[in-house]
Motif scaffolding. Structure first.
Motif, PDB file in Angstrom:
ATOM      1  N   CYS A 100      -3.088  -3.521 -12.269  1.00 50.46           N
ATOM      2  CA  CYS A 100      -2.645  -3.631 -10.877  1.00 50.46           C
ATOM      3  C   CYS A 100      -3.796  -3.941  -9.926  1.00 50.46           C
ATOM      4  CB  CYS A 100      -1.963  -2.336 -10.457  1.00 50.46           C
ATOM      5  SG  CYS A 100      -0.545  -1.880 -11.477  1.00 50.46           S
ATOM      6  N   PHE A 101      -4.939  -3.325 -10.152  1.00 50.09           N
ATOM      7  CA  PHE A 101      -6.096  -3.586  -9.298  1.00 50.09           C
ATOM      8  C   PHE A 101      -6.554  -5.037  -9.426  1.00 50.09           C
ATOM      9  CE2 PHE A 101      -7.145   1.147  -9.597  1.00 50.09           C
ATOM     10  CZ  PHE A 101      -6.753   1.408  -8.287  1.00 50.09           C
TER      11      PHE A 101
ATOM     12  N   LEU B 168      -0.522  -2.747  -4.086  1.00 47.26           N
ATOM     13  CA  LEU B 168      -0.442  -3.929  -3.220  1.00 47.26           C
ATOM     14  C   LEU B 168       0.055  -3.588  -1.822  1.00 47.26           C
ATOM     15  CD1 LEU B 168       1.129  -6.626  -5.588  1.00 47.26           C
ATOM     16  CD2 LEU B 168      -1.286  -6.268  -5.049  1.00 47.26           C
ATOM     17  N   CYS B 169       0.753  -2.450  -1.703  1.00 44.80           N
ATOM     18  CA  CYS B 169       1.362  -2.040  -0.431  1.00 44.80           C
ATOM     19  C   CYS B 169       2.441  -3.020   0.024  1.00 44.80           C
ATOM     20  CB  CYS B 169       0.306  -1.871   0.665  1.00 44.80           C
ATOM     21  SG  CYS B 169      -0.928  -0.616   0.302  1.00 44.80           S
ATOM     22  N   ILE B 170       3.059  -3.721  -0.931  1.00 46.94           N
ATOM     23  CA  ILE B 170       4.197  -4.595  -0.650  1.00 46.94           C
ATOM     24  C   ILE B 170       5.205  -4.430  -1.785  1.00 46.94           C
ATOM     25  CG2 ILE B 170       2.896  -6.327   0.672  1.00 46.94           C
ATOM     26  CD1 ILE B 170       2.856  -8.076  -1.850  1.00 46.94           C
ATOM     27  N   PRO B 171       6.481  -4.795  -1.566  1.00 49.23           N
ATOM     28  CA  PRO B 171       7.473  -4.680  -2.635  1.00 49.23           C
ATOM     29  C   PRO B 171       7.175  -5.609  -3.815  1.00 49.23           C
ATOM     30  CG  PRO B 171       8.532  -4.900  -0.493  1.00 49.23           C
ATOM     31  CD  PRO B 171       7.088  -5.203  -0.279  1.00 49.23           C
TER      32      PRO B 171
ATOM     33  N   GLU C  45      -4.270   6.096   0.940  1.00 46.22           N
ATOM     34  CA  GLU C  45      -4.574   6.488  -0.434  1.00 46.22           C
ATOM     35  C   GLU C  45      -4.752   5.258  -1.313  1.00 46.22           C
ATOM     36  OE1 GLU C  45      -2.589   8.764  -4.293  1.00 46.22           O
ATOM     37  OE2 GLU C  45      -1.660   8.988  -2.323  1.00 46.22           O
ATOM     38  N   SER C  46      -3.892   4.262  -1.103  1.00 49.07           N
ATOM     39  CA  SER C  46      -3.994   3.020  -1.866  1.00 49.07           C
ATOM     40  C   SER C  46      -5.342   2.355  -1.633  1.00 49.07           C
ATOM     41  CB  SER C  46      -2.858   2.072  -1.464  1.00 49.07           C
ATOM     42  OG  SER C  46      -2.986   0.836  -2.133  1.00 49.07           O
ATOM     43  N   GLU C  47      -5.765   2.296  -0.380  1.00 49.10           N
ATOM     44  CA  GLU C  47      -7.037   1.661  -0.051  1.00 49.10           C
ATOM     45  C   GLU C  47      -8.211   2.448  -0.624  1.00 49.10           C
ATOM     46  OE1 GLU C  47      -7.487  -1.308   1.310  1.00 49.10           O
ATOM     47  OE2 GLU C  47      -5.303  -1.481   1.305  1.00 49.10           O
ATOM     48  N   PHE C  48      -8.116   3.780  -0.635  1.00 46.27           N
ATOM     49  CA  PHE C  48      -9.181   4.608  -1.207  1.00 46.27           C
ATOM     50  C   PHE C  48      -9.339   4.331  -2.698  1.00 46.27           C
ATOM     51  CE2 PHE C  48     -10.383   8.481  -3.521  1.00 46.27           C
ATOM     52  CZ  PHE C  48     -11.637   8.720  -2.968  1.00 46.27           C
ATOM     53  N   ARG C  49      -8.216   4.283  -3.431  1.00 46.67           N
ATOM     54  CA  ARG C  49      -8.269   4.028  -4.872  1.00 46.67           C
ATOM     55  C   ARG C  49      -8.784   2.623  -5.156  1.00 46.67           C
ATOM     56  NH1 ARG C  49      -2.277   6.189  -6.199  1.00 46.67           N
ATOM     57  NH2 ARG C  49      -2.528   4.911  -8.088  1.00 46.67           N
ATOM     58  N   TYR C  50      -8.386   1.680  -4.322  1.00 49.49           N
ATOM     59  CA  TYR C  50      -8.833   0.298  -4.501  1.00 49.49           C
ATOM     60  C   TYR C  50     -10.332   0.175  -4.249  1.00 49.49           C
ATOM     61  CZ  TYR C  50      -8.908  -4.811  -3.925  1.00 49.49           C
ATOM     62  OH  TYR C  50      -9.174  -6.153  -4.035  1.00 49.49           O
ATOM     63  N   ALA C  51     -10.840   0.883  -3.267  1.00 49.01           N
ATOM     64  CA  ALA C  51     -12.278   0.858  -2.984  1.00 49.01           C
ATOM     65  C   ALA C  51     -13.070   1.438  -4.153  1.00 49.01           C
ATOM     66  CB  ALA C  51     -12.573   1.641  -1.701  1.00 49.01           C
ATOM     67  N   ARG C  52     -12.556   2.497  -4.778  1.00 46.85           N
ATOM     68  CA  ARG C  52     -13.217   3.072  -5.950  1.00 46.85           C
ATOM     69  C   ARG C  52     -13.204   2.086  -7.111  1.00 46.85           C
ATOM     70  NH1 ARG C  52     -13.613   8.818  -5.585  1.00 46.85           N
ATOM     71  NH2 ARG C  52     -14.613   8.743  -7.627  1.00 46.85           N
ATOM     72  N   TRP C  53     -12.090   1.364  -7.250  1.00 47.55           N
ATOM     73  CA  TRP C  53     -11.999   0.340  -8.292  1.00 47.55           C
ATOM     74  C   TRP C  53     -13.071  -0.743  -8.080  1.00 47.55           C
ATOM     75  CZ3 TRP C  53     -10.347  -1.809 -12.722  1.00 47.55           C
ATOM     76  CH2 TRP C  53     -10.372  -3.200 -12.822  1.00 47.55           C
TER      77      TRP C  53
END
Length: 404
Positions: free
Chosen positions: A250-251, A291-294, A344-352
């Protein structure tokens, strides 16, 4: 070349270079040595590094550069027209298919785009197979990427219809990570077990998995990268690794989609998906969250085959399928809506993204000493043909854009 046998021999001797399996199939099915039609469509031709996506024809300068005689190349036609009629070899007993028109030809990812009915500029689909392939329709004008994507021909649905272009991003390891966990680590026995294992914890517990087994493809094109699993603690177990593996898919899709949004200037509002891994409902939900989208999954899973059938059925002279927007029926689908907080999504993505940086520059071309102080001859694995071909396509596209 007027002699069909000479053309066939030339094609066979060069096809490993420029990939004309589609043209060979059409040639065989329309008679082969007995008058077979030697042609391909714009989507397949655009993958040869010999094709000018602006003129929609073979490029003399590129053919000269690669040493390919233009006379051996198949004629380039649209993706939806009658190329010829089935002509069964006289040595075969069954001729039931004789006379049936062959009227559709699309590259696999272009076919999936058509099968998903992404006919409007801005629509995109992602195919989850061994790798991931995300295509976004950019309309009648090719958009040259400044963020590591490829510009390609999406389709040309008719002899007199305009070509439609797309931006494409590819991920090397998608479904292949499931096989790696199963065969190499032995932590799962099947792909179904991966979903159950990951769902049992519902989190990676801070663990991040970058499956850069053969480098990173779009948007990085970094051959020195290698796979890493980081963020481990004494509480990390195989279930967390399984969850991290799904998140990795997903990332990587998110990174390509971000690049597409930057190149096009218009954020995508939903992603249409297909491919074998879409049966994993946890993966699809994770994709929507990241993705924060459907994420929209059609009930018809074989969209590649569907797209080829649609192109064939819509061809002039066949006309059993209409691709006009008003004639396209609503497709039964399942929609996965984001269920987590965007922060939360953005935090996990930044760690990725941080983990991706850690994966880079592992392989070098400099000699590496072993434990005895001796220098090894080689310290890196040769790159696969796919990544080299993709890089050359990217460079070629930039070159052609500058020349035009």
């Amino acid at each position: 070349m007027d002699n069909v046998d000479e053309v066939h021999e030339a094609v066979v001797s060069h096809r490993a270079m420029f990939g004309t399996v589609d043209s060979w199939l059409i040639w065989c099915l329309t008679g082969g040595k007995s008058g077979g039609v030697h042609c391909t469509d714009v989507t397949n031709a655009s993958r040869t590094m010999l094709f000018n996506i602006h003129t929609l024809d073979w490029d003399p300068e590129l053919c000269t550069y690669f040493g390919i005689p233009m006379e051996i190349l198949p004629r380039v036609r649209s993706s939806s027209e009658i190329y010829g009629l089935m002509k069964i070899c006289s040595s075969r007993k069954s001729g039931a298919l004789s006379g049936i028109p062959i009227s559709g030809c699309l590259g696999d990812q272009s076919a999936a785009l058509v099968g998903q009915m992404c006919f409007q500029e801005g629509q995109a689909k992602n195919t989850y197979g061994t790798g991931c392939f995300l295509l976004r329709n950019t309309g009648a004008k090719p958009v040259m990427s400044d963020h590591g994507l490829l510009t390609t021909v999406a389709y040309k649905l008719g002899r007199d219809k305009p070509a439609c272009y797309a931006l494409e991003g590819s991920v090397a390891i998608c479904g292949a990570v499931v096989r790696w966990l199963q065969d190499n680590l032995g932590i799962i026995g099947s792909s179904e077990e991966l979903e159950k294992l990951a769902a049992s914890v519902g989190t990676s517990y801070g663990c991040y998995f970058v499956p850069a087994f053969s480098g990173l493809y779009a948007p990085y094109w970094e051959p020195s990268a290698r796979g890493i699993i980081c963020g481990l603690t004494q509480f990390t177990n195989k279930s967390h690794v399984a969850f991290a593996a799904l998140e990795a898919v997903c990332f990587q899709t998110r990174e390509i989609l971000d690049a597409m949004n930057q190149d096009s200037g218009i954020p995508l509002t939903q992603l249409q998906v297909d491919g074998g891994m879409t049966s994993n409902r946890l993966l699809m939900q994770l994709q929507a969250d990241i993705l924060c989208i459907p994420v929209v999954k059609p009930s018809m899973p074989e969209t590649t085959a569907l797209g080829a059938a649609m192109a064939a059925g819509a061809a002039e002279g066949v006309s059993v399928w209409s691709l006009s927007p008003e004639d396209l029926s609503e497709v039964t689908s399942e929609k996965f809506e984001p269920q987590i907080n965007p922060d939360e999504s953005e935090f996990r993505y930044a760690r990725w993204k941080k983990a991706v940086q850690k994966s880079m520059n592992w392989e070098t071309t400099e000699p590496v000493c072993n434990g005895n102080g001796e220098t090894s001859i080689f310290s890196s694995i040769p790159l696969g043909l796919y990544i080299m071909g993709s890089i050359l396509m990217l460079v070629g596209a930039k070159y052609l854009a500058g020349r035009d």
